[in-house]
Scaffold this motif. Sequence first.
Motif: not given
Length: 615
Positions: A272, A274, A278, A337, A341, A344-345, A399-400, A403-404
């Motif tokens: 991992w 950061f 993204i 966090a 992330v 989302h990915l 998810s976006s 995340l944002r």
Amino acid sequence: MAKKSCARNFWAVLQSVLVAAMLYGFFYVALLVIQRGSFPKSPAELYKNPAPNHHPGSSSSDNVGSGIINLPSTKLQVENIKPNANWFNRPESLVVPKDDFMGKRPGVDTIANITRLVEQCRGSYENIEKMPYVQDCLKFLENGEKEYFYTPPRGERASEQSPKYAEYLNSDGADNSLAGYPSYKSATKSSIGQCNGPIVPYHVYWAGPATWRVELFIKSHFYTQNIPCVRLWLWLDGDRDPDAVDKMLNHDPLFEKFLPFVERGDIVLKTWKFPSRIPLPKGDNTDGVGYYKTPGKPNSKNETLVADGLIRDANDQEWLVLTEKQMTFLPVAVSDAVRFVVLHLHGGAYFDMDVVMLRDMRPLLIGDQHSFAERWGGHPSPGEYNTAIMSLTANSSLSSYLLRGGVRMGLNFHPRVIGVMAVKDRRNQEFQMLETAVFDPIWTEFNWDRLGKCTVPCIHDYGQVFKGKNAFPLQDEWESFEGEQFKLASETKSPTHFWEMKRSPSRIEQRAVVPRTDKAGASAATYDRDALSKTEYKIEEDNYPPTNRTMENFFRGAFTYHVHNQWLKNPEPSSWLNVIQRAQDGFFSHGRMNPYGEKWDGPSIPEYEVSWEYA
């Protein structure tokens, strides 16, 4: 007059100091209750240092119920071992355990109606009238599968869709290159098997060497999940330690017992770091604010700043970009966090490492709408999320948005902060909230918000599941039990119960614990494990005698149990957690079944290490 004024000022200052001291004492005691999971039993406990309230691999919710940490001695104090009542000859239970209590495992296309689960355990969205009745929710989870599990009609099932359009990468085990999913093959010692539907990724974050908690999580994973149809991704913190994966693979004695599963493909170790940018999906990624009317000028890579924190590249791919300043101040609670992330990915489900899996999670994760988290205890606000267990559809609008939002709030991904944001923007109903009974059944009890019957077992604080000595029945943990009386193991003819085996105890006991002298001339002792396991068990000599606790009655219906912190505390023999450990070890040694009546066909996994402070 001046003297009177000075006296009045002095008295006012003294009053302020006394009030401040009282407030400090109140908040200090309140914090101890939160951290330890129970009220201090004596004034001396007020001065003991509590456990660290956060550990890499845990979420912000893990300041709940953290107990006092007493590090076990590293010296094997075998002189304290009792030949007739020890770790190796103690029966697991006084009653006959039923291992296959869950019945047949859900099919590969079985889907859980999450909306139905929410409504049944919460009530109406506005009034949440059912939320405090935790045991009612557990009974529905246990007995109502026909109401919340279903299989879609032919043509709509996940296994019948093309892997090329699957949400999850490598959904078919061949990088989504197959025309259809292969036939099902069970896992074996050398093969992970084949799934006849989408393979779902499970994500966990960790930093540092493995502990027994890592072992508990991984073993509970293999004990309960549909192994060919899941992959466990263990994210190791490369920001703190760039060599984290190498250390786990080559220099971690506890994780060594799971290396066959890394080789087989069950466990995937990931580094991992950061990310500074993204990728975001097609569509409006501005949360309704709108793009700049006059976008910035393209940079040397032909990338254009199109909105606050959003860059569009030459291929029209939009990216969420973190500034250098943001990257300098990465969040303290990194795992808060990480989960947003990673999901989302990659999609799938995220779990804190201090979670024990009790049921197959797959039905919650393969439906079209599987974005969910848990409620924060018994708090009624619609934004009171806990993300110790959560799921998001990969690369989705939701998810976006989440995340944002966390990035724009200064990389603050605390679930309750994210929840307030979602409620404010009226997007919280997309992110479904499951009640505590589903994943963390005593949290509402711990918050003193439970109504109706207590759970089975009736547990009041997070430390109780660790307790075995003088702890049965602990605060009447069976007060809500309504099932049939358990069958005593002593009434069976099974040779597996220690107290029924015929031995010659005198000779065995003599060699069980043998005094000796080491090279320095100091007196020491050694032990013979085989001899200790064969000595006659005498319950009257046992400080941790077996009880009627078995896994089938450990929050039946719940999908997981959340231990909440207490990272270095070991379970006492005959405690609820020790009962879980022994059931798992029996399964992995090929001697017992799991809750779905399945035998273990994979590589043998070494047992849990002996906790010598309880030997």
